[in-house]
Design a protein around this motif. Structure first.
Motif, PDB file in Angstrom:
ATOM      1  N   PRO A  58      93.196 -65.194  56.560  1.00  0.00           N
ATOM      2  CA  PRO A  58      92.317 -64.096  56.999  1.00  0.00           C
ATOM      3  C   PRO A  58      92.971 -62.712  56.930  1.00  0.00           C
ATOM      4  O   PRO A  58      92.331 -61.744  56.532  1.00  0.00           O
ATOM      5  CB  PRO A  58      91.959 -64.462  58.437  1.00  0.00           C
ATOM      6  N   LEU A  59      94.243 -62.602  57.312  1.00  0.00           N
ATOM      7  CA  LEU A  59      94.899 -61.293  57.278  1.00  0.00           C
ATOM      8  C   LEU A  59      94.972 -60.757  55.854  1.00  0.00           C
ATOM      9  O   LEU A  59      94.737 -59.565  55.619  1.00  0.00           O
ATOM     10  CB  LEU A  59      96.298 -61.367  57.894  1.00  0.00           C
ATOM     11  N   GLU A  60      95.263 -61.603  54.888  1.00  0.00           N
ATOM     12  CA  GLU A  60      95.310 -61.158  53.484  1.00  0.00           C
ATOM     13  C   GLU A  60      93.925 -60.712  53.016  1.00  0.00           C
ATOM     14  O   GLU A  60      93.812 -59.729  52.279  1.00  0.00           O
ATOM     15  CB  GLU A  60      95.842 -62.273  52.585  1.00  0.00           C
ATOM     16  N   LYS A  61      92.891 -61.435  53.438  1.00  0.00           N
ATOM     17  CA  LYS A  61      91.531 -61.027  53.077  1.00  0.00           C
ATOM     18  C   LYS A  61      91.206 -59.645  53.636  1.00  0.00           C
ATOM     19  O   LYS A  61      90.639 -58.800  52.949  1.00  0.00           O
ATOM     20  CB  LYS A  61      90.517 -62.042  53.598  1.00  0.00           C
ATOM     21  N   VAL A  62      91.583 -59.427  54.896  1.00  0.00           N
ATOM     22  CA  VAL A  62      91.321 -58.127  55.527  1.00  0.00           C
ATOM     23  C   VAL A  62      92.086 -57.028  54.793  1.00  0.00           C
ATOM     24  O   VAL A  62      91.533 -55.965  54.485  1.00  0.00           O
ATOM     25  CB  VAL A  62      91.693 -58.158  57.025  1.00  0.00           C
ATOM     26  N   LEU A  63      93.350 -57.263  54.489  1.00  0.00           N
ATOM     27  CA  LEU A  63      94.154 -56.245  53.810  1.00  0.00           C
ATOM     28  C   LEU A  63      93.629 -55.967  52.402  1.00  0.00           C
ATOM     29  O   LEU A  63      93.567 -54.816  51.968  1.00  0.00           O
ATOM     30  CB  LEU A  63      95.624 -56.669  53.771  1.00  0.00           C
ATOM     31  N   PHE A  64      93.245 -57.015  51.677  1.00  0.00           N
ATOM     32  CA  PHE A  64      92.698 -56.843  50.335  1.00  0.00           C
ATOM     33  C   PHE A  64      91.362 -56.099  50.407  1.00  0.00           C
ATOM     34  O   PHE A  64      91.089 -55.198  49.612  1.00  0.00           O
ATOM     35  CB  PHE A  64      92.552 -58.203  49.657  1.00  0.00           C
ATOM     36  N   GLY A  65      90.523 -56.457  51.390  1.00  0.00           N
ATOM     37  CA  GLY A  65      89.253 -55.757  51.577  1.00  0.00           C
ATOM     38  C   GLY A  65      89.462 -54.290  51.903  1.00  0.00           C
ATOM     39  O   GLY A  65      88.755 -53.422  51.393  1.00  0.00           O
ATOM     40  N   CYS A  66      90.461 -54.002  52.744  1.00  0.00           N
ATOM     41  CA  CYS A  66      90.780 -52.606  53.081  1.00  0.00           C
ATOM     42  C   CYS A  66      91.272 -51.854  51.847  1.00  0.00           C
ATOM     43  O   CYS A  66      90.930 -50.685  51.652  1.00  0.00           O
ATOM     44  CB  CYS A  66      91.822 -52.548  54.193  1.00  0.00           C
ATOM     45  N   LEU A  67      92.074 -52.508  51.029  1.00  0.00           N
ATOM     46  CA  LEU A  67      92.555 -51.872  49.797  1.00  0.00           C
ATOM     47  C   LEU A  67      91.379 -51.468  48.914  1.00  0.00           C
ATOM     48  O   LEU A  67      91.332 -50.352  48.396  1.00  0.00           O
ATOM     49  CB  LEU A  67      93.488 -52.816  49.042  1.00  0.00           C
ATOM     50  N   ILE A  68      90.418 -52.368  48.777  1.00  0.00           N
ATOM     51  CA  ILE A  68      89.257 -52.057  47.946  1.00  0.00           C
ATOM     52  C   ILE A  68      88.396 -50.978  48.600  1.00  0.00           C
ATOM     53  O   ILE A  68      88.012 -50.002  47.960  1.00  0.00           O
ATOM     54  CB  ILE A  68      88.415 -53.334  47.695  1.00  0.00           C
ATOM     55  N   PHE A  69      88.109 -51.130  49.891  1.00  0.00           N
ATOM     56  CA  PHE A  69      87.189 -50.204  50.541  1.00  0.00           C
ATOM     57  C   PHE A  69      87.796 -48.828  50.777  1.00  0.00           C
ATOM     58  O   PHE A  69      87.133 -47.807  50.599  1.00  0.00           O
ATOM     59  CB  PHE A  69      86.678 -50.770  51.872  1.00  0.00           C
ATOM     60  N   PHE A  70      89.054 -48.776  51.200  1.00  0.00           N
ATOM     61  CA  PHE A  70      89.651 -47.492  51.549  1.00  0.00           C
ATOM     62  C   PHE A  70      90.389 -46.828  50.392  1.00  0.00           C
ATOM     63  O   PHE A  70      91.100 -45.848  50.587  1.00  0.00           O
ATOM     64  CB  PHE A  70      90.586 -47.643  52.749  1.00  0.00           C
TER      65      PHE A  70
END
Length: 180
Positions: A46-58
């Protein structure tokens, strides 16, 4: 809704940026669920998903959701969708038509996305490598359908070539140098 209007001679009219604000908000409302949908299929902690999602979104691309004008907001959403659906297609979780449709829409939104055509070929060719006939048919259909789709949405090749030949600064001229 007041920020979407302006007053002129005591009458309220749609603001100049009203359409762009609606497109920006609408694109963001498509983009965020797209990210959540995509990460349901990724087998990572889950933490990697959140970080990857943040990379894409932010990433710098989020500027598109805060008032940028033109088709770039939707182009970004469909470019991201193309990458995500291509990834899922390679994992055999989506049919090949989904990233092809995303590619067609993102190219219709901005012709600069034609630079990703090799990516589309990388998706199609290995998928059909075992059957040469199907691979050639898929490439042929794609080669005919994409230009036809661009003509249907209003792309005019003559205008494009005239713009390209004009020496516009909109195009990179790698073998010439000049002022400006």
């Amino acid at each position: 809704m007041k920020y979407l209007t302006f007053e002129h001679d005591g009458k309220t009219s749609p603001g100049v940026l009203s359409g762009d604000i609606v497109v920006d908000i609408g694109a963001a409302l498509v983009f965020v669920p797209l990210l959540f949908w995509f990460f349901r299929f990724i087998d990572r902690p889950p933490l990697e998903k959140v970080l990857f999602g943040c990379l894409i979104f932010f990433s710098a691309s989020t500027q598109f959701f805060f008032g940028y004008i033109e088709n770039y907001v939707l182009q970004f959403v469909f470019s991201t969708a193309f990458v995500m659906t291509g990834w899922l297609m390679l994992q055999r979780r989506l049919p090949m038509i989904v990233p092809i449709l995303c590619f067609g829409i993102m190219t219709a939104l901005h012709l600069g996305n034609l630079i990703f055509l090799p990516c589309l070929l990388v998706l199609i060719v290995p998928k059909l490598r075992g059957n040469r006939t199907h691979a050639l048919i898929a490439l042929g259909v794609t080669a005919v359908a994409l230009p036809l789709f661009l003509l249907i949405v209003g792309f005019n090749p003559a205008d494009f070539l005239r713009h390209l030949a004009s020496g516009s600064v909109d195009f990179l001229h790698p073998f010439t140098t000049g002022g400006g």
